[in-house]
Design a protein around this motif. Structure first.
Motif, PDB file in Angstrom:
ATOM      1  N   ASP A 207       4.844 -12.755  -8.885  1.00  0.00           N
ATOM      2  CA  ASP A 207       6.011 -13.235  -8.144  1.00  0.00           C
ATOM      3  C   ASP A 207       6.090 -12.520  -6.804  1.00  0.00           C
ATOM      4  OD1 ASP A 207       8.430 -14.155  -7.256  1.00  0.00           O
ATOM      5  OD2 ASP A 207       9.476 -13.902  -9.163  1.00  0.00           O
ATOM      6  N   THR A 208       6.814 -11.415  -6.760  1.00  0.00           N
ATOM      7  CA  THR A 208       6.855 -10.582  -5.565  1.00  0.00           C
ATOM      8  C   THR A 208       5.760  -9.526  -5.671  1.00  0.00           C
ATOM      9  OG1 THR A 208       9.222 -10.926  -5.290  1.00  0.00           O
ATOM     10  CG2 THR A 208       8.267  -9.011  -4.190  1.00  0.00           C
ATOM     11  N   VAL A 209       4.972  -9.402  -4.619  1.00  0.00           N
ATOM     12  CA  VAL A 209       3.878  -8.435  -4.608  1.00  0.00           C
ATOM     13  C   VAL A 209       4.136  -7.397  -3.520  1.00  0.00           C
ATOM     14  CG1 VAL A 209       2.182 -10.024  -5.547  1.00  0.00           C
ATOM     15  CG2 VAL A 209       2.518  -9.923  -3.070  1.00  0.00           C
ATOM     16  N   GLY A 210       3.496  -6.255  -3.666  1.00  0.00           N
ATOM     17  CA  GLY A 210       3.526  -5.268  -2.602  1.00  0.00           C
ATOM     18  C   GLY A 210       2.449  -5.599  -1.572  1.00  0.00           C
ATOM     19  N   ALA A 275       7.604  -1.579  -5.064  1.00  0.00           N
ATOM     20  CA  ALA A 275       8.220  -0.398  -4.471  1.00  0.00           C
ATOM     21  C   ALA A 275       7.308   0.820  -4.535  1.00  0.00           C
ATOM     22  CB  ALA A 275       9.544  -0.097  -5.179  1.00  0.00           C
ATOM     23  N   ALA A 276       6.280   0.755  -5.404  1.00  0.00           N
ATOM     24  CA  ALA A 276       5.392   1.909  -5.575  1.00  0.00           C
ATOM     25  C   ALA A 276       4.209   1.892  -4.617  1.00  0.00           C
ATOM     26  CB  ALA A 276       4.886   1.957  -7.013  1.00  0.00           C
ATOM     27  N   LEU A 277       4.040   0.797  -3.850  1.00  0.00           N
ATOM     28  CA  LEU A 277       2.842   0.685  -3.012  1.00  0.00           C
ATOM     29  C   LEU A 277       2.795   1.768  -1.949  1.00  0.00           C
ATOM     30  CD1 LEU A 277       0.255  -0.781  -2.283  1.00  0.00           C
ATOM     31  CD2 LEU A 277       1.596  -2.333  -0.845  1.00  0.00           C
ATOM     32  N   GLU A 278       3.918   2.098  -1.352  1.00  0.00           N
ATOM     33  CA  GLU A 278       3.920   3.109  -0.301  1.00  0.00           C
ATOM     34  C   GLU A 278       3.412   4.444  -0.842  1.00  0.00           C
ATOM     35  OE1 GLU A 278       3.944   4.805   3.226  1.00  0.00           O
ATOM     36  OE2 GLU A 278       4.438   2.685   2.953  1.00  0.00           O
ATOM     37  N   GLN A 279       3.817   4.791  -2.054  1.00  0.00           N
ATOM     38  CA  GLN A 279       3.335   6.036  -2.655  1.00  0.00           C
ATOM     39  C   GLN A 279       1.839   5.953  -2.947  1.00  0.00           C
ATOM     40  OE1 GLN A 279       5.513   7.253  -6.117  1.00  0.00           O
ATOM     41  NE2 GLN A 279       4.177   9.003  -6.555  1.00  0.00           N
ATOM     42  N   THR A 280       1.377   4.792  -3.440  1.00  0.00           N
ATOM     43  CA  THR A 280      -0.046   4.600  -3.720  1.00  0.00           C
ATOM     44  C   THR A 280      -0.876   4.795  -2.460  1.00  0.00           C
ATOM     45  OG1 THR A 280       0.464   3.034  -5.490  1.00  0.00           O
ATOM     46  CG2 THR A 280      -1.766   2.951  -4.574  1.00  0.00           C
ATOM     47  N   LEU A 281      -0.326   4.343  -1.333  1.00  0.00           N
ATOM     48  CA  LEU A 281      -1.061   4.394  -0.068  1.00  0.00           C
ATOM     49  C   LEU A 281      -0.717   5.619   0.772  1.00  0.00           C
ATOM     50  CD1 LEU A 281      -0.938   0.615   0.992  1.00  0.00           C
ATOM     51  CD2 LEU A 281      -2.752   1.853  -0.211  1.00  0.00           C
ATOM     52  N   ALA A 282      -0.143   6.619   0.141  1.00  0.00           N
ATOM     53  CA  ALA A 282       0.155   7.852   0.876  1.00  0.00           C
ATOM     54  C   ALA A 282      -1.109   8.537   1.374  1.00  0.00           C
ATOM     55  CB  ALA A 282       0.947   8.804  -0.013  1.00  0.00           C
ATOM     56  N   VAL A 283      -2.260   8.090   0.864  1.00  0.00           N
ATOM     57  CA  VAL A 283      -3.540   8.725   1.204  1.00  0.00           C
ATOM     58  C   VAL A 283      -4.191   8.093   2.439  1.00  0.00           C
ATOM     59  CG1 VAL A 283      -4.002   9.446  -1.160  1.00  0.00           C
ATOM     60  CG2 VAL A 283      -4.723   7.181  -0.405  1.00  0.00           C
TER      61      VAL A 283
END
Length: 461
Positions: A207-210, A275-283
């Motif tokens: 549905d909604t994706v990051g 909502a977790a994508l930003e944390q995943t891409l903190a690298v």
């Protein structure tokens, strides 16, 4: 085709038959890639399966050449040929969703946008491409990869059945229990075996994706690509990201200060918690500080349509592709050199991940011959000006020639150019070519369907 034959064809079909002297001919013969300028003898706009059957019977019985056109994105313009009849499926664009079985049936002329619109209403989707204007038919028959591939596989991994008009004009179903050999061949063998009039797909909860976009200055390309080649394959299947060399488009979400600048970047998507994508891409600052980084939740159809306005129909295109099971340091150097020499702002190179779920399907389960590939790459020279066509081709071919020694030898069939020759076609179908040729002999022994990346029928026993 003489006028009498044209009129006879018109009486045989429900849909319009457009000839060279008809007012709508110029529009009917135009295709997505404006570098293709071919003049078919007629364009048959099929309204339904009965029209397709009648059209196949007519061209066969009259000894006419023909090509088949679906949604119309074909880079080499395989849906049109000089002096041939185009069997145009684009009016057949319906999509029907069964939320109880989580499946959708898409007619042969539907686009990904039409498929996504219908399935999104039920919070469902199937893996297919990165642009909503792409045609379902051609993409699927070539194998199909896109934003959902690492999570849910190739488009053909989600194909559960197909309706097909064969060379003799008959109509059959192809699925695991009916014409199973044909079903196997359709999943990656292109339009060699008949005209598929509808596709049944398995759907998944999407549905909604990051969504994320990260771009770095071009001088960091080598560091970024080496980081990317290590980071993405070990990431969870929920995360997808295709690598690109590009000029930053003069449009949101990019700030004006970087508009038009040559850069490299990754377009990310995630089927996990948006909502977790930003944390995943903190690298993303590990290879160097990005010039721009953006993440946001987005409806899946909006992600699919994100690049439509940047790449409308009517541009000049020339492309080459290859599969890669890794990215060597020498290949990184090739990418850096040719990213710096891109001939136009729209010209680009993309590396699309085809690992994850797609890599866990058995190597012989479908006609797709490269289950051990990690990336499907494409080099695309693009510009609106026809005067730049030679420069687009020269850059793409030179880039491909320098990069090809670092590839697996074959390409995604939908990224093959019409001028690449039989050797490239054989390399692309790989170890499945002999089996495909036998299926071709069974269903199209006279090679009626040959305006494609062609598989010749095996000699009869």
């Amino acid at each position: 085709m003489d006028g009498t034959t044209l009129e006879t064809m018109r009486t045989a079909l429900r849909g319009p038959v457009i000839g060279p002297d008809d007012p709508g001919y110029e529009q009917a013969r135009s295709v997505y890639n404006a570098m293709i300028d071919r003049r078919p003898s007629a364009v048959v706009r099929c309204h339904d399966t009965a029209d397709v059957m009648a059209a196949v019977d007519f061209v066969r019985e009259h000894g006419l050449e023909f090509a088949v056109r679906g949604g119309g994105h074909s880079g080499p313009g395989l849906g049109v040929a000089d002096g041939a009849v185009t069997i145009d499926l684009s009016p057949m664009d319906g999509v029907r969703v069964d939320p109880a079985t989580q499946t959708a049936q898409a007619d042969a002329g539907a686009t990904l946008g039409e498929l996504d619109h219908a399935t999104h209403a039920f919070g469902l989707a199937t893996p297919a491409g990165i642009m909503s204007t792409t045609g379902v038919g051609g993409l699927t028959l070539g194998g199909g990869h896109g934003y959902l591939t690492r999570k849910y596989g190739l488009t053909v991994d989600n194909l559960v059945s197909a309706d097909v008009v064969l060379a003799d004009g008959s109509f059959v179903a192809a699925n695991p229990s009916e014409n199973a050999d044909l079903f196997w061949a359709l999943r990656g063998g292109g339009g060699n075996f008949g005209i598929v009039t509808s596709f049944d797909f398995e759907l998944h909860p999407v549905d909604t994706v990051g969504v994320g976009i990260t771009v770095w200055p071009l001088e960091l390309l080598q560091d970024v690509m080496r980081w990317y080649r290590d980071f993405l394959p070990q990431a969870p299947d929920d995360l997808y990201g295709f690598f690109a060399s590009l000029s930053v488009p003069p449009a949101p979400p990019f700030p004006e200060k970087i508009h038009g600048r040559k850069m490299c970047g990754v377009v990310w998507s995630s089927t996990a918690d948006p909502a977790a994508l930003e944390q995943t891409l903190a690298v993303v600052d590990e290879p160097g500080p990005p010039a721009f980084h953006f993440t946001a939740p987005m409806p899946y159809p909006a992600l699919q349509a994100m690049f439509d306005a940047l790449l409308p129909a009517g541009l000049q295109w020339y492309w080459r592709g290859d599969f890669f099971d890794g990215i060597t340091d020498d290949a990184v150097d090739v990418h850096a050199a040719f990213a710096a020499s891109r001939p136009t702002d729209l010209s680009t190179m993309h590396l699309y991940p085809v690992d994850g779920a797609a890599g866990r399907v058995g190597p012989d389960d479908t006609a797709w011959a490269y289950r051990d590939a990690v990336w499907s790459g494409v080099i695309a020279g693009i510009d609106p000006d026809p005067a730049n066509a030679p420069a687009l081709r020269d850059w793409a071919v030179s880039y491909w020639e320098a990069l090809h020694p670092h590839s697996m030898g074959g390409a995604y069939v939908n990224f093959l150019g019409a001028d690449e020759g039989r050797v490239r076609v054989r390399a692309t179908y790989g170890g499945h070519l002999d089996r495909l040729a036998k299926v071709k002999q069974a269903y199209d022994p006279h090679n009626l369907f040959h305006a494609n990346q062609n598989i010749e029928p095996a000699p009869p026993h």
